[in-house]
Scaffold this motif. Structure first.
Motif: not given
Length: 66
Positions: A7-10, A37-39, A59-60
């Motif tokens: 799951x990735x936010x942003x 779905x932010x995945x 994240x980078x």
């Protein structure tokens, strides 16, 4: 091959999708990014890269991985 769904936010646009796909590609990981779905579903070889490296790569790019 191992697969995982993160799951990735942003993420908010196609640029986000392309940014993540490009970064994953650079470390030899195939990623299917779903903006709605932010995945991110990844398929990877554990002998070459681990899940922590994949999370760090996303994240980078400025996103938060849960």
């Amino acid at each position: 091959m191992t697969n995982a769904t993160l799951t990735v936010q942003g993420m908010s646009c196609n640029h986000c999708v392309n940014s993540i796909k490009g970064a994953l590609s650079e470390i030899g990981v195939e990623g299917k990014v779903d903006l709605q779905s932010k995945t991110v579903q990844v398929d990877f070889d554990e002998n070459k890269v681990n899940l922590e490296k994949i999370k760090e790569t996303i994240e980078d790019q400025g996103y938060e991985v849960n």
